[in-house]
Design a protein around this motif. Sequence first.
Motif, PDB file in Angstrom:
ATOM      1  N   PHE A 284      10.306  37.726  24.646  1.00 57.67           N
ATOM      2  CA  PHE A 284      10.598  36.423  25.234  1.00 57.67           C
ATOM      3  C   PHE A 284      10.222  35.327  24.254  1.00 57.67           C
ATOM      4  CE2 PHE A 284       6.272  37.367  26.374  1.00 57.67           C
ATOM      5  CZ  PHE A 284       5.612  36.163  26.268  1.00 57.67           C
ATOM      6  N   GLU A 285      10.709  34.142  24.547  1.00 50.29           N
ATOM      7  CA  GLU A 285      10.364  32.962  23.766  1.00 50.29           C
ATOM      8  C   GLU A 285      10.075  31.838  24.751  1.00 50.29           C
ATOM      9  OE1 GLU A 285      14.533  31.081  22.472  1.00 50.29           O
ATOM     10  OE2 GLU A 285      14.183  33.079  21.650  1.00 50.29           O
ATOM     11  N   GLY A 286       9.758  30.691  24.261  1.00 49.39           N
ATOM     12  CA  GLY A 286       9.476  29.560  25.132  1.00 49.39           C
ATOM     13  C   GLY A 286       8.224  28.825  24.700  1.00 49.39           C
ATOM     14  N   PRO A 287       7.768  27.880  25.519  1.00 48.72           N
ATOM     15  CA  PRO A 287       6.664  27.010  25.111  1.00 48.72           C
ATOM     16  C   PRO A 287       5.327  27.721  24.938  1.00 48.72           C
ATOM     17  CG  PRO A 287       7.231  26.632  27.414  1.00 48.72           C
ATOM     18  CD  PRO A 287       8.284  27.543  26.846  1.00 48.72           C
ATOM     19  N   TYR A 288       5.131  28.861  25.597  1.00 50.29           N
ATOM     20  CA  TYR A 288       3.840  29.537  25.476  1.00 50.29           C
ATOM     21  C   TYR A 288       3.609  30.126  24.087  1.00 50.29           C
ATOM     22  CZ  TYR A 288       2.819  29.173  30.472  1.00 50.29           C
ATOM     23  OH  TYR A 288       2.539  28.708  31.733  1.00 50.29           O
ATOM     24  N   ILE A 289       4.651  30.318  23.305  1.00 51.34           N
ATOM     25  CA  ILE A 289       4.483  30.872  21.957  1.00 51.34           C
ATOM     26  C   ILE A 289       3.714  29.870  21.087  1.00 51.34           C
ATOM     27  CG2 ILE A 289       5.637  31.837  19.929  1.00 51.34           C
ATOM     28  CD1 ILE A 289       6.099  33.396  22.635  1.00 51.34           C
ATOM     29  N   ALA A 290       4.249  28.666  20.951  1.00 53.31           N
ATOM     30  CA  ALA A 290       3.584  27.636  20.142  1.00 53.31           C
ATOM     31  C   ALA A 290       2.246  27.244  20.758  1.00 53.31           C
ATOM     32  CB  ALA A 290       4.481  26.410  20.000  1.00 53.31           C
ATOM     33  N   SER A 291       2.184  27.209  22.073  1.00 52.11           N
ATOM     34  CA  SER A 291       0.949  26.836  22.753  1.00 52.11           C
ATOM     35  C   SER A 291      -0.158  27.860  22.498  1.00 52.11           C
ATOM     36  CB  SER A 291       1.220  26.681  24.256  1.00 52.11           C
ATOM     37  OG  SER A 291       0.100  26.163  24.904  1.00 52.11           O
ATOM     38  N   THR A 292       0.207  29.137  22.476  1.00 51.42           N
ATOM     39  CA  THR A 292      -0.781  30.181  22.183  1.00 51.42           C
ATOM     40  C   THR A 292      -1.308  30.028  20.762  1.00 51.42           C
ATOM     41  OG1 THR A 292       0.252  31.728  23.733  1.00 51.42           O
ATOM     42  CG2 THR A 292      -1.172  32.680  22.041  1.00 51.42           C
ATOM     43  N   GLU A 293      -0.407  29.807  19.823  1.00 50.92           N
ATOM     44  CA  GLU A 293      -0.843  29.613  18.431  1.00 50.92           C
ATOM     45  C   GLU A 293      -1.776  28.408  18.308  1.00 50.92           C
ATOM     46  OE1 GLU A 293       1.944  31.185  15.046  1.00 50.92           O
ATOM     47  OE2 GLU A 293       2.969  29.626  16.193  1.00 50.92           O
ATOM     48  N   ARG A 294      -1.415  27.326  18.967  1.00 53.60           N
ATOM     49  CA  ARG A 294      -2.245  26.115  18.913  1.00 53.60           C
ATOM     50  C   ARG A 294      -3.629  26.387  19.508  1.00 53.60           C
ATOM     51  NH1 ARG A 294      -1.136  20.317  21.932  1.00 53.60           N
ATOM     52  NH2 ARG A 294      -3.201  19.471  21.489  1.00 53.60           N
ATOM     53  N   ALA A 295      -3.671  27.055  20.655  1.00 57.44           N
ATOM     54  CA  ALA A 295      -4.956  27.345  21.307  1.00 57.44           C
ATOM     55  C   ALA A 295      -5.811  28.271  20.447  1.00 57.44           C
ATOM     56  CB  ALA A 295      -4.712  27.952  22.681  1.00 57.44           C
ATOM     57  N   LEU A 296      -5.188  29.230  19.773  1.00 57.20           N
ATOM     58  CA  LEU A 296      -5.946  30.122  18.890  1.00 57.20           C
ATOM     59  C   LEU A 296      -6.527  29.355  17.705  1.00 57.20           C
ATOM     60  CD1 LEU A 296      -3.644  33.260  19.016  1.00 57.20           C
ATOM     61  CD2 LEU A 296      -6.046  33.149  19.771  1.00 57.20           C
ATOM     62  N   ARG A 297      -5.761  28.408  17.148  1.00 61.16           N
ATOM     63  CA  ARG A 297      -6.293  27.573  16.063  1.00 61.16           C
ATOM     64  C   ARG A 297      -7.482  26.748  16.568  1.00 61.16           C
ATOM     65  NH1 ARG A 297      -0.849  26.857  14.956  1.00 61.16           N
ATOM     66  NH2 ARG A 297      -0.838  24.797  15.901  1.00 61.16           N
ATOM     67  N   GLN A 298      -7.351  26.192  17.780  1.00 55.60           N
ATOM     68  CA  GLN A 298      -8.460  25.427  18.361  1.00 55.60           C
ATOM     69  C   GLN A 298      -9.679  26.320  18.538  1.00 55.60           C
ATOM     70  OE1 GLN A 298      -5.865  23.824  21.727  1.00 55.60           O
ATOM     71  NE2 GLN A 298      -7.582  22.381  21.681  1.00 55.60           N
ATOM     72  N   ALA A 299      -9.464  27.542  18.996  1.00 52.92           N
ATOM     73  CA  ALA A 299     -10.564  28.460  19.280  1.00 52.92           C
ATOM     74  C   ALA A 299     -11.349  28.820  18.023  1.00 52.92           C
ATOM     75  CB  ALA A 299     -10.030  29.720  19.949  1.00 52.92           C
ATOM     76  N   GLU A 300     -10.701  28.759  16.879  1.00 51.72           N
ATOM     77  CA  GLU A 300     -11.400  29.062  15.627  1.00 51.72           C
ATOM     78  C   GLU A 300     -12.476  28.038  15.313  1.00 51.72           C
ATOM     79  OE1 GLU A 300      -8.218  29.485  12.816  1.00 51.72           O
ATOM     80  OE2 GLU A 300      -7.917  31.589  13.351  1.00 51.72           O
ATOM     81  N   THR A 301     -12.453  26.888  15.977  1.00 47.45           N
ATOM     82  CA  THR A 301     -13.466  25.856  15.743  1.00 47.45           C
ATOM     83  C   THR A 301     -14.637  25.946  16.720  1.00 47.45           C
ATOM     84  OG1 THR A 301     -12.419  24.214  17.187  1.00 47.45           O
ATOM     85  CG2 THR A 301     -11.672  24.296  14.878  1.00 47.45           C
ATOM     86  N   VAL A 302     -14.537  26.851  17.699  1.00 48.19           N
ATOM     87  CA  VAL A 302     -15.624  27.027  18.670  1.00 48.19           C
ATOM     88  C   VAL A 302     -16.832  27.591  17.918  1.00 48.19           C
ATOM     89  CG1 VAL A 302     -16.342  28.320  20.720  1.00 48.19           C
ATOM     90  CG2 VAL A 302     -14.054  27.324  20.613  1.00 48.19           C
TER      91      VAL A 302
END
Length: 194
Positions: free
Chosen positions: A97-115
């Motif tokens: 599948f594709e859709g907004p959750y693909i880019a959103s997941t990548e963005r959230a994972l990048r954010q999580a690297e700063t935790v």
Amino acid sequence: MPLHVPPAPAPALRTVLTALSSPTAVREARTPSLLGAPGPLTPDLPLPVHVLDRVTAEGGTATRLAGWRFLIRSAERAVAAAETMLTPDGWAFSRFFEGPYIASTERALRQAETVPQPCQPRLLSVPGLYMLTLWLHGDVTADAATGRPAATDLLVPLAPAPPGIAAHRAYRVADLLPVLTLRVTPARLLRSTA
């Protein structure tokens, strides 16, 4: 701090690799981004997908492993995702599948690297709200297929998030769970433990 991405079960990964190498599976997926992607397609960042089945009156949760999700990369970017599910016969490919959750997941994972604290990334689905979150589990040695959110774990709602819940903001489970409990139809998520 680097994330401790858990390894996916080898049979789950094999089913995705088999589906990616099958022109029929890719063509029938009706996922234009896969059909038009240049170069080889590779599965990346496997995340266990847990479903929040219920919240008890005392604030406890019941979750179950629903499958594993892999981001599908073409060159340097994710163009789609693939999901697997556990069947009585073992792991099976479910869908592309594709859709907004693909880019959103990548963005959230990048954010999580700063935790600052180490964490194990997972996905937590809240079906009653049509909501998906990146679940940052504090026990990096835990079996990714089991467990439930601890009060100090973090949940990062993926976009699009339900109205009134900010996407890409990290919430402690103890803070977000009461909000979810109030918003989901009681018969579907909140059950008494009596």
